[in-house]
Write an enzyme that holds these catalytic residues in place. Structure first.
Site, mmCIF file in Angstrom:
data_model
loop_
_atom_site.group_PDB
_atom_site.id
_atom_site.type_symbol
_atom_site.label_atom_id
_atom_site.label_comp_id
_atom_site.label_asym_id
_atom_site.label_seq_id
_atom_site.Cartn_x
_atom_site.Cartn_y
_atom_site.Cartn_z
ATOM 1 N N CYS A 1 34.761 38.180 13.240
ATOM 2 C CA CYS A 1 34.286 37.706 14.244
ATOM 3 C C CYS A 1 32.951 38.497 15.007
ATOM 4 O O CYS A 1 32.290 37.954 15.394
ATOM 5 C CB CYS A 1 35.302 37.528 15.396
ATOM 6 S SG CYS A 1 36.148 39.098 15.787
ATOM 7 N N GLU B 1 40.034 34.933 22.798
ATOM 8 C CA GLU B 1 39.266 35.946 22.171
ATOM 9 C C GLU B 1 38.555 35.236 21.101
ATOM 10 O O GLU B 1 39.166 34.566 19.903
ATOM 11 C CB GLU B 1 40.078 37.102 21.407
ATOM 12 C CG GLU B 1 40.392 38.142 22.431
ATOM 13 C CD GLU B 1 39.617 38.969 22.898
ATOM 14 O OE1 GLU B 1 38.462 39.016 22.387
ATOM 15 O OE2 GLU B 1 39.818 39.616 24.158
#
Ligand code: NAD
Length: 454
Positions: free
Chosen positions: A243, A209
Protein backbone atom coordinates in the site's frame (compact mmCIF):
# COMPACT_ATOMS: atom_id res chain seq x y z
CA UNK A 1 -21.99 -18.99 10.93
CA UNK A 2 -24.05 -17.29 13.61
CA UNK A 3 -22.22 -13.99 13.99
CA UNK A 4 -24.86 -12.65 16.36
CA UNK A 5 -24.03 -15.45 18.77
CA UNK A 6 -20.26 -14.84 18.61
CA UNK A 7 -20.74 -11.11 19.18
CA UNK A 8 -23.16 -11.69 22.06
CA UNK A 9 -20.69 -14.01 23.79
CA UNK A 10 -17.81 -11.57 23.24
CA UNK A 11 -19.91 -8.73 24.63
CA UNK A 12 -20.75 -10.83 27.66
CA UNK A 13 -17.07 -11.69 28.15
CA UNK A 14 -16.09 -8.04 27.84
CA UNK A 15 -18.68 -7.18 30.49
CA UNK A 16 -17.02 -9.57 32.95
CA UNK A 17 -14.19 -6.98 32.93
CA UNK A 18 -11.57 -9.71 32.43
CA UNK A 19 -9.90 -7.80 29.58
CA UNK A 20 -9.54 -4.71 31.79
CA UNK A 21 -6.99 -6.59 33.85
CA UNK A 22 -3.50 -5.69 32.57
CA UNK A 23 -2.12 -9.10 33.51
CA UNK A 24 -4.81 -10.71 31.28
CA UNK A 25 -3.70 -8.57 28.33
CA UNK A 26 -0.03 -9.40 28.97
CA UNK A 27 -0.81 -13.14 29.07
CA UNK A 28 -2.76 -12.93 25.80
CA UNK A 29 -0.04 -10.92 24.03
CA UNK A 30 2.56 -13.47 25.10
CA UNK A 31 0.26 -16.26 23.96
CA UNK A 32 -0.01 -14.68 20.50
CA UNK A 33 3.75 -14.27 20.22
CA UNK A 34 4.50 -17.85 21.21
CA UNK A 35 1.82 -19.26 18.89
CA UNK A 36 3.27 -17.35 15.95
CA UNK A 37 6.91 -18.09 16.72
CA UNK A 38 6.20 -21.79 17.35
CA UNK A 39 4.43 -22.04 13.98
CA UNK A 40 6.59 -19.95 11.68
CA UNK A 41 7.17 -22.79 9.21
CA UNK A 42 3.41 -23.42 9.01
CA UNK A 43 2.82 -19.71 8.33
CA UNK A 44 5.58 -19.57 5.68
CA UNK A 45 4.11 -22.56 3.85
CA UNK A 46 0.59 -21.10 3.84
CA UNK A 47 1.60 -17.72 2.42
CA UNK A 48 3.86 -19.39 -0.14
CA UNK A 49 0.84 -21.28 -1.44
CA UNK A 50 -1.06 -18.01 -1.83
CA UNK A 51 1.50 -15.99 -3.80
CA UNK A 52 4.94 -17.54 -3.43
CA UNK A 53 5.97 -14.97 -0.90
CA UNK A 54 9.44 -15.94 0.31
CA UNK A 55 10.40 -16.79 3.87
CA UNK A 56 12.77 -13.84 3.87
CA UNK A 57 10.11 -11.29 2.97
CA UNK A 58 7.48 -12.95 5.16
CA UNK A 59 9.77 -12.69 8.16
CA UNK A 60 11.09 -9.18 7.48
CA UNK A 61 7.83 -7.53 6.39
CA UNK A 62 5.27 -9.49 8.39
CA UNK A 63 6.33 -11.60 11.38
CA UNK A 64 9.15 -9.35 12.63
CA UNK A 65 6.81 -6.34 12.59
CA UNK A 66 4.18 -8.24 14.59
CA UNK A 67 6.77 -9.42 17.14
CA UNK A 68 8.02 -5.86 17.42
CA UNK A 69 4.48 -4.56 18.05
CA UNK A 70 3.96 -7.24 20.73
CA UNK A 71 7.27 -6.46 22.45
CA UNK A 72 6.51 -2.73 22.44
CA UNK A 73 3.04 -3.30 23.86
CA UNK A 74 4.41 -5.59 26.58
CA UNK A 75 7.04 -3.00 27.54
CA UNK A 76 4.61 -0.06 27.59
CA UNK A 77 1.16 -1.41 28.36
CA UNK A 78 1.19 -0.28 31.99
CA UNK A 79 2.23 3.24 31.01
CA UNK A 80 -0.25 3.48 28.11
CA UNK A 81 -3.21 2.27 30.13
CA UNK A 82 -2.48 4.38 33.21
CA UNK A 83 -4.87 7.07 34.34
CA UNK A 84 -3.36 10.45 33.33
CA UNK A 85 -3.73 13.39 35.67
CA UNK A 86 -4.53 16.77 34.11
CA UNK A 87 -4.75 20.27 35.56
CA UNK A 88 -8.18 21.76 36.34
CA UNK A 89 -9.36 25.39 36.37
CA UNK A 90 -10.40 27.85 39.06
CA UNK A 91 -14.11 27.43 38.27
CA UNK A 92 -13.93 23.93 39.76
CA UNK A 93 -11.60 24.69 42.64
CA UNK A 94 -10.87 22.49 44.51
CA UNK A 95 -10.77 19.52 42.11
CA UNK A 96 -8.70 16.96 40.24
CA UNK A 97 -8.93 15.96 36.58
CA UNK A 98 -7.86 12.75 34.94
CA UNK A 99 -8.17 10.80 31.71
CA UNK A 100 -8.74 7.04 31.85
CA UNK A 101 -8.00 5.11 28.64
CA UNK A 102 -10.77 2.52 28.44
CA UNK A 103 -11.13 -0.26 25.85
CA UNK A 104 -13.83 0.34 23.26
CA UNK A 105 -15.24 -3.16 23.77
CA UNK A 106 -16.14 -5.69 21.09
CA UNK A 107 -14.19 -5.01 17.91
CA UNK A 108 -14.08 -6.18 14.32
CA UNK A 109 -10.78 -6.19 12.42
CA UNK A 110 -10.87 -6.73 8.65
CA UNK A 111 -7.58 -7.44 6.89
CA UNK A 112 -6.21 -7.14 3.34
CA UNK A 113 -4.40 -9.88 1.40
CA UNK A 114 -1.10 -8.23 0.50
CA UNK A 115 0.53 -8.59 3.94
CA UNK A 116 -2.07 -10.96 5.38
CA UNK A 117 -0.33 -11.69 8.69
CA UNK A 118 0.93 -8.23 9.49
CA UNK A 119 -2.24 -6.39 8.46
CA UNK A 120 -4.34 -8.76 10.57
CA UNK A 121 -2.17 -9.17 13.64
CA UNK A 122 -0.70 -5.66 14.08
CA UNK A 123 -4.20 -4.25 14.79
CA UNK A 124 -4.97 -7.36 16.87
CA UNK A 125 -1.95 -6.61 19.08
CA UNK A 126 -3.22 -3.05 19.55
CA UNK A 127 -6.73 -4.31 20.40
CA UNK A 128 -5.43 -6.85 22.94
CA UNK A 129 -3.18 -4.21 24.53
CA UNK A 130 -6.12 -1.82 24.80
CA UNK A 131 -8.33 -4.52 26.40
CA UNK A 132 -10.85 -5.20 23.61
CA UNK A 133 -12.35 -8.47 22.43
CA UNK A 134 -11.68 -9.28 18.79
CA UNK A 135 -13.31 -10.80 15.75
CA UNK A 136 -10.70 -10.95 13.00
CA UNK A 137 -11.79 -11.38 9.36
CA UNK A 138 -8.67 -11.83 7.18
CA UNK A 139 -8.89 -11.42 3.42
CA UNK A 140 -10.27 -14.44 1.59
CA UNK A 141 -8.00 -13.62 -1.36
CA UNK A 142 -4.93 -14.92 0.52
CA UNK A 143 -6.96 -18.00 1.43
CA UNK A 144 -4.18 -20.23 2.77
CA UNK A 145 -2.85 -17.52 5.07
CA UNK A 146 -6.41 -16.85 6.28
CA UNK A 147 -6.97 -20.56 7.00
CA UNK A 148 -3.63 -20.77 8.83
CA UNK A 149 -4.56 -17.79 11.01
CA UNK A 150 -7.99 -19.25 11.75
CA UNK A 151 -6.48 -22.61 12.70
CA UNK A 152 -3.83 -21.15 15.02
CA UNK A 153 -6.06 -18.61 16.73
CA UNK A 154 -9.23 -20.67 17.01
CA UNK A 155 -7.45 -23.60 18.63
CA UNK A 156 -5.47 -21.48 21.09
CA UNK A 157 -7.67 -18.58 22.22
CA UNK A 158 -10.95 -18.40 24.07
CA UNK A 159 -13.39 -17.52 21.22
CA UNK A 160 -15.32 -15.27 23.58
CA UNK A 161 -12.19 -13.12 23.64
CA UNK A 162 -10.54 -13.55 20.22
CA UNK A 163 -11.74 -15.48 17.20
CA UNK A 164 -11.04 -15.58 13.47
CA UNK A 165 -13.91 -15.82 11.01
CA UNK A 166 -13.22 -16.68 7.40
CA UNK A 167 -15.15 -15.44 4.41
CA UNK A 168 -15.44 -13.02 1.53
CA UNK A 169 -17.85 -10.30 0.50
CA UNK A 170 -21.04 -12.14 1.53
CA UNK A 171 -19.77 -13.01 5.01
CA UNK A 172 -18.28 -9.55 5.59
CA UNK A 173 -21.50 -7.90 4.45
CA UNK A 174 -23.42 -10.06 6.92
CA UNK A 175 -21.08 -9.46 9.87
CA UNK A 176 -21.15 -5.71 9.18
CA UNK A 177 -24.89 -5.56 9.84
CA UNK A 178 -24.16 -6.15 13.54
CA UNK A 179 -23.16 -3.56 16.08
CA UNK A 180 -19.50 -3.35 17.11
CA UNK A 181 -17.79 -0.89 19.41
CA UNK A 182 -14.95 -0.35 16.92
CA UNK A 183 -14.19 -1.43 13.35
CA UNK A 184 -10.64 -1.45 12.05
CA UNK A 185 -10.40 -1.98 8.29
CA UNK A 186 -7.46 -2.31 5.92
CA UNK A 187 -8.19 -2.40 2.21
CA UNK A 188 -9.22 -0.45 -0.84
CA UNK A 189 -10.91 2.96 -1.02
CA UNK A 190 -14.22 1.69 -2.52
CA UNK A 191 -14.60 -1.02 0.16
CA UNK A 192 -13.52 1.50 2.82
CA UNK A 193 -16.59 3.54 1.88
CA UNK A 194 -18.83 0.46 2.31
CA UNK A 195 -17.33 -0.19 5.76
CA UNK A 196 -17.78 3.45 6.79
CA UNK A 197 -21.45 3.39 5.76
CA UNK A 198 -22.12 0.13 7.64
CA UNK A 199 -20.39 1.52 10.75
CA UNK A 200 -22.37 4.76 10.54
CA UNK A 201 -25.63 2.86 11.02
CA UNK A 202 -24.50 2.02 14.56
CA UNK A 203 -22.35 5.13 15.08
CA UNK A 204 -19.38 2.77 15.42
CA UNK A 205 -15.97 4.49 15.36
CA UNK A 206 -13.66 3.33 12.57
CA UNK A 207 -10.05 3.26 11.59
CA UNK A 208 -9.75 2.96 7.81
CA UNK A 209 -6.32 2.08 6.41
CA UNK A 210 -6.74 2.58 2.66
CA UNK A 211 -4.58 3.21 -0.41
CA UNK A 212 -3.95 5.63 -3.24
CA UNK A 213 -1.27 6.87 -5.63
CA UNK A 214 1.84 7.55 -3.53
CA UNK A 215 4.45 9.66 -5.35
CA UNK A 216 8.25 9.72 -5.10
CA UNK A 217 9.77 13.07 -6.08
CA UNK A 218 13.42 13.25 -7.08
CA UNK A 219 15.46 16.40 -7.61
CA UNK A 220 18.71 16.53 -9.58
CA UNK A 221 20.99 17.10 -6.56
CA UNK A 222 20.49 13.70 -4.85
CA UNK A 223 22.81 10.74 -4.52
CA UNK A 224 21.21 9.12 -7.57
CA UNK A 225 22.67 5.67 -7.07
CA UNK A 226 21.37 5.31 -3.51
CA UNK A 227 18.04 6.92 -4.41
CA UNK A 228 17.51 4.31 -7.14
CA UNK A 229 18.64 1.47 -4.87
CA UNK A 230 16.19 2.48 -2.12
CA UNK A 231 13.35 2.94 -4.61
CA UNK A 232 13.94 -0.41 -6.32
CA UNK A 233 13.66 -2.18 -2.96
CA UNK A 234 10.57 -0.19 -1.91
CA UNK A 235 8.75 -0.67 -5.20
CA UNK A 236 9.49 -4.31 -6.01
CA UNK A 237 9.18 -5.68 -2.48
CA UNK A 238 6.17 -8.05 -2.55
CA UNK A 239 6.11 -7.41 -6.34
CA UNK A 240 4.79 -3.91 -5.79
CA UNK A 241 1.73 -5.17 -3.90
CA UNK A 242 2.38 -2.77 -1.03
CA UNK A 243 0.00 0.00 0.00
CA UNK A 244 2.90 2.40 0.66
CA UNK A 245 4.99 1.43 -2.37
CA UNK A 246 5.96 4.41 -4.51
CA UNK A 247 3.22 4.33 -7.14
CA UNK A 248 4.91 6.69 -9.60
CA UNK A 249 8.11 8.75 -9.77
CA UNK A 250 8.34 12.45 -10.49
CA UNK A 251 11.92 13.18 -11.51
CA UNK A 252 13.44 16.54 -12.35
CA UNK A 253 13.75 16.53 -16.16
CA UNK A 254 17.51 17.15 -16.23
CA UNK A 255 18.11 14.15 -13.94
CA UNK A 256 15.86 11.62 -15.69
CA UNK A 257 18.64 10.02 -17.73
CA UNK A 258 20.92 9.36 -14.76
CA UNK A 259 17.96 8.14 -12.68
CA UNK A 260 16.91 5.64 -15.36
CA UNK A 261 20.46 4.29 -15.68
CA UNK A 262 20.70 3.88 -11.89
CA UNK A 263 17.33 2.20 -11.52
CA UNK A 264 18.09 -0.28 -14.30
CA UNK A 265 21.43 -1.12 -12.65
CA UNK A 266 19.75 -1.82 -9.30
CA UNK A 267 16.96 -3.96 -10.75
CA UNK A 268 19.64 -6.09 -12.43
CA UNK A 269 21.72 -6.21 -9.22
CA UNK A 270 18.73 -7.32 -7.15
CA UNK A 271 18.32 -10.25 -9.58
CA UNK A 272 14.58 -9.74 -9.91
CA UNK A 273 14.35 -11.93 -12.98
CA UNK A 274 11.24 -13.99 -13.71
CA UNK A 275 12.91 -17.11 -12.34
CA UNK A 276 13.96 -15.52 -9.02
CA UNK A 277 12.51 -17.77 -6.30
CA UNK A 278 12.32 -14.85 -3.87
CA UNK A 279 10.29 -12.59 -6.17
CA UNK A 280 6.60 -12.65 -5.19
CA UNK A 281 3.80 -13.70 -7.56
CA UNK A 282 0.86 -11.51 -8.42
CA UNK A 283 -1.89 -12.61 -6.04
CA UNK A 284 -4.39 -13.90 -8.62
CA UNK A 285 -5.27 -14.04 -12.30
CA UNK A 286 -7.62 -11.07 -12.04
CA UNK A 287 -4.86 -8.81 -10.76
CA UNK A 288 -2.34 -10.28 -13.22
CA UNK A 289 -4.65 -9.42 -16.13
CA UNK A 290 -5.35 -5.96 -14.74
CA UNK A 291 -1.61 -5.22 -14.47
CA UNK A 292 -0.87 -6.70 -17.89
CA UNK A 293 -3.36 -4.26 -19.41
CA UNK A 294 -1.54 -1.36 -17.75
CA UNK A 295 1.77 -2.14 -19.45
CA UNK A 296 2.07 -0.13 -22.65
CA UNK A 297 4.96 -1.96 -24.33
CA UNK A 298 5.76 1.16 -26.42
CA UNK A 299 6.54 3.01 -23.21
CA UNK A 300 8.53 0.26 -21.45
CA UNK A 301 12.05 1.44 -20.69
CA UNK A 302 13.00 -1.75 -18.87
CA UNK A 303 11.27 -5.04 -17.99
CA UNK A 304 7.73 -5.71 -19.15
CA UNK A 305 8.24 -9.49 -19.20
CA UNK A 306 5.30 -11.68 -18.23
CA UNK A 307 5.08 -15.29 -17.04
CA UNK A 308 1.35 -15.92 -17.27
CA UNK A 309 1.46 -19.46 -15.92
CA UNK A 310 3.25 -18.41 -12.73
CA UNK A 311 1.59 -14.97 -12.53
CA UNK A 312 4.92 -13.13 -12.48
CA UNK A 313 5.60 -9.69 -13.91
CA UNK A 314 9.23 -8.57 -14.03
CA UNK A 315 10.07 -5.15 -12.56
CA UNK A 316 8.86 -2.76 -15.21
CA UNK A 317 9.85 0.87 -15.73
CA UNK A 318 7.71 2.98 -18.05
CA UNK A 319 8.67 6.40 -19.42
CA UNK A 320 7.09 9.20 -21.51
CA UNK A 321 4.09 9.01 -19.25
CA UNK A 322 1.23 11.48 -19.40
CA UNK A 323 -1.48 11.88 -16.79
CA UNK A 324 -3.98 10.55 -19.33
CA UNK A 325 -2.23 7.15 -19.56
CA UNK A 326 -4.09 4.17 -18.05
CA UNK A 327 -1.22 3.61 -15.61
CA UNK A 328 -1.94 7.02 -14.03
CA UNK A 329 -5.68 6.51 -13.55
CA UNK A 330 -5.68 4.29 -10.43
CA UNK A 331 -3.35 2.92 -7.73
CA UNK A 332 -1.09 0.41 -9.57
CA UNK A 333 -0.50 -2.14 -6.78
CA UNK A 334 1.99 -4.16 -8.82
CA UNK A 335 5.60 -4.09 -10.10
CA UNK A 336 5.20 -1.32 -12.66
CA UNK A 337 6.80 2.07 -12.08
CA UNK A 338 5.85 4.97 -14.36
CA UNK A 339 8.32 7.86 -14.54
CA UNK A 340 7.03 11.37 -15.11
CA UNK A 341 9.47 14.26 -15.49
CA UNK A 342 8.97 17.79 -14.18
CA UNK A 343 10.66 21.15 -14.75
CA UNK A 344 9.71 23.08 -11.63
CA UNK A 345 8.73 21.91 -8.17
CA UNK A 346 5.41 23.77 -8.53
CA UNK A 347 4.80 21.64 -11.60
CA UNK A 348 5.49 18.43 -9.58
CA UNK A 349 3.22 19.53 -6.72
CA UNK A 350 0.43 20.36 -9.18
CA UNK A 351 0.66 16.81 -10.59
CA UNK A 352 0.43 15.25 -7.10
CA UNK A 353 -2.60 17.42 -6.36
CA UNK A 354 -4.51 16.11 -9.38
CA UNK A 355 -4.93 12.88 -7.33
CA UNK A 356 -6.58 12.26 -3.96
CA UNK A 357 -4.38 12.79 -0.89
CA UNK A 358 -1.90 9.89 -0.98
CA UNK A 359 -1.14 7.39 1.78
CA UNK A 360 2.57 8.12 1.40
CA UNK A 361 4.90 10.61 -0.20
CA UNK A 362 8.65 10.27 -0.68
CA UNK A 363 10.88 13.29 -1.20
CA UNK A 364 14.39 12.67 -2.48
CA UNK A 365 16.32 15.94 -2.34
CA UNK A 366 19.24 17.70 -0.68
CA UNK A 367 17.46 21.02 -1.15
CA UNK A 368 15.99 22.14 2.17
CA UNK A 369 13.70 24.75 0.59
CA UNK A 370 12.19 22.19 -1.78
CA UNK A 371 11.80 19.62 1.00
CA UNK A 372 10.01 22.15 3.23
CA UNK A 373 7.85 23.39 0.37
CA UNK A 374 6.57 19.87 -0.37
CA UNK A 375 6.05 19.07 3.32
CA UNK A 376 4.13 22.34 3.68
CA UNK A 377 2.01 22.16 0.53
CA UNK A 378 1.25 18.47 -0.01
CA UNK A 379 -1.13 16.60 2.29
CA UNK A 380 -0.30 12.89 2.70
CA UNK A 381 -0.67 10.16 5.34
CA UNK A 382 3.02 9.69 6.11
CA UNK A 383 6.28 9.28 4.29
CA UNK A 384 10.00 9.79 4.21
CA UNK A 385 12.68 12.16 3.05
CA UNK A 386 15.42 10.40 1.06
CA UNK A 387 13.91 6.94 1.57
CA UNK A 388 10.69 5.05 0.90
CA UNK A 389 8.53 2.61 2.89
CA UNK A 390 10.92 2.54 5.89
CA UNK A 391 8.84 5.02 7.91
CA UNK A 392 6.42 2.16 8.59
CA UNK A 393 8.77 0.53 11.11
CA UNK A 394 9.28 3.61 13.28
CA UNK A 395 7.46 3.25 16.64
CA UNK A 396 7.05 6.95 17.15
CA UNK A 397 5.53 7.63 13.73
CA UNK A 398 1.76 6.89 13.77
CA UNK A 399 0.81 5.08 10.56
CA UNK A 400 -2.30 5.98 8.55
CA UNK A 401 -3.80 7.94 5.71
CA UNK A 402 -5.61 11.23 5.23
CA UNK A 403 -8.59 12.06 3.04
CA UNK A 404 -9.24 9.16 0.67
CA UNK A 405 -6.16 7.27 1.88
CA UNK A 406 -7.68 6.69 5.30
CA UNK A 407 -9.04 7.76 8.64
CA UNK A 408 -7.08 7.39 11.87
CA UNK A 409 -3.75 5.70 12.48
CA UNK A 410 -2.04 2.93 14.44
CA UNK A 411 1.22 1.14 15.37
CA UNK A 412 2.67 1.20 18.88
CA UNK A 413 0.98 3.81 21.13
CA UNK A 414 -1.15 5.08 18.22
CA UNK A 415 -2.53 1.52 17.88
CA UNK A 416 -3.37 1.39 21.57
CA UNK A 417 -5.15 4.75 21.17
CA UNK A 418 -7.08 3.51 18.12
CA UNK A 419 -8.79 0.90 20.32
CA UNK A 420 -9.24 3.11 23.39
CA UNK A 421 -11.65 5.79 24.43
CA UNK A 422 -10.20 8.58 26.59
CA UNK A 423 -12.66 8.83 29.43
CA UNK A 424 -12.34 12.30 30.99
CA UNK A 425 -13.25 12.70 34.63
CA UNK A 426 -13.51 15.71 36.92
CA UNK A 427 -13.33 14.84 40.59
CA UNK A 428 -14.65 17.33 43.17
CA UNK A 429 -14.54 17.19 46.93
CA UNK A 430 -17.10 18.29 49.50
CA UNK A 431 -15.01 20.62 51.65
CA UNK A 432 -15.58 23.82 49.68
CA UNK A 433 -18.26 25.23 47.37
CA UNK A 434 -17.71 28.59 45.72
CA UNK A 435 -21.45 29.11 45.20
CA UNK A 436 -20.87 31.61 42.40
CA UNK A 437 -22.81 29.60 39.81
CA UNK A 438 -26.00 29.46 41.87
CA UNK A 439 -28.83 31.98 41.81
CA UNK A 440 -29.65 34.55 42.92
CA UNK A 441 -27.35 36.05 40.27
CA UNK A 442 -25.95 39.18 41.87
CA UNK A 443 -23.58 41.77 40.43
CA UNK A 444 -20.97 41.04 43.09
CA UNK A 445 -21.03 37.30 42.16
CA UNK A 446 -20.60 38.25 38.51
CA UNK A 447 -17.62 40.44 39.41
CA UNK A 448 -15.98 37.49 41.21
CA UNK A 449 -16.79 35.10 38.39
CA UNK A 450 -15.10 37.42 35.89
CA UNK A 451 -12.02 37.57 38.12
CA UNK A 452 -11.86 33.79 38.55
CA UNK A 453 -12.68 32.45 35.10
CA UNK A 454 -12.08 35.50 32.85
P1 NAD B 1 -10.24 -4.93 -0.57
O1 NAD B 1 -10.83 -3.65 -0.17
O2 NAD B 1 -10.71 -5.58 -1.82
O3 NAD B 1 -10.46 -6.04 0.58
C1 NAD B 1 -10.17 -5.79 1.94
C2 NAD B 1 -11.13 -6.58 2.82
O4 NAD B 1 -12.47 -6.17 2.56
C3 NAD B 1 -11.08 -8.08 2.61
O5 NAD B 1 -11.07 -8.71 3.88
C4 NAD B 1 -12.36 -8.38 1.84
O6 NAD B 1 -12.91 -9.63 2.17
C5 NAD B 1 -13.30 -7.28 2.30
N1 NAD B 1 -14.25 -6.89 1.24
C6 NAD B 1 -14.03 -6.85 -0.09
N2 NAD B 1 -15.13 -6.40 -0.75
C7 NAD B 1 -16.06 -6.17 0.21
C8 NAD B 1 -17.40 -5.69 0.18
N3 NAD B 1 -18.01 -5.38 -0.96
N4 NAD B 1 -18.07 -5.56 1.35
C9 NAD B 1 -17.47 -5.87 2.53
N5 NAD B 1 -16.18 -6.33 2.60
C10 NAD B 1 -15.50 -6.49 1.48
O7 NAD B 1 -8.67 -4.69 -0.58
P2 NAD B 1 -7.50 -5.66 -0.96
O8 NAD B 1 -7.56 -5.98 -2.41
O9 NAD B 1 -7.46 -6.80 -0.01
O10 NAD B 1 -6.22 -4.75 -0.67
C11 NAD B 1 -5.73 -3.84 -1.59
C12 NAD B 1 -6.02 -2.42 -1.19
O11 NAD B 1 -5.80 -2.24 0.18
C13 NAD B 1 -5.14 -1.42 -1.90
O12 NAD B 1 -5.90 -0.30 -2.25
C14 NAD B 1 -4.11 -1.05 -0.84
O13 NAD B 1 -3.53 0.21 -1.03
C15 NAD B 1 -4.93 -1.12 0.39
N6 NAD B 1 -4.09 -1.38 1.55
C16 NAD B 1 -3.93 -0.43 2.48
C17 NAD B 1 -3.09 -0.66 3.55
C18 NAD B 1 -2.87 0.37 4.62
O14 NAD B 1 -2.26 0.03 5.62
N7 NAD B 1 -3.32 1.59 4.46
C19 NAD B 1 -2.43 -1.87 3.65
C20 NAD B 1 -2.63 -2.82 2.67
C21 NAD B 1 -3.46 -2.59 1.62
Amino acid sequence: MNYQDIIRKQRHFFNTNSTKDISFRITELKRLKSILSDNEEFLYKAIYKDFKKSKYETYTTELSLIYHEIDLALANIKKWSKKRKVATGMANFPSKGYVIPEPYGTTLIIGAWNYPYQLSFAPVVAAIAAGCTIILKPSEISAHAAAAMAQLINTNFNPDFFTVIEGGIAETTEVLTHKFDKIFFTGSVPVGKIIYQAAAKHLTPVTLELGGKSPAIITKDVNMDLTAKRLVWAKFLNAGQTCIAPDYVLVEATAQKSFLAAIKKHIIQAEYALENQNYTQIINQKNFNRLKELIDQDKVFYGGELDTENRIISPTIMTDITLEDAIMQHEIFGPILPIVSFNTIDNAIAIIKTFAKPLSCYIFTKNKTIKNKILNEVSFGGGAVNDAVMHIIENNLPFGGVGESGIGNYHAKAGFDAFSHNKSVLQKSFWLELNLKYSPYTSSKLKWLKRLIG
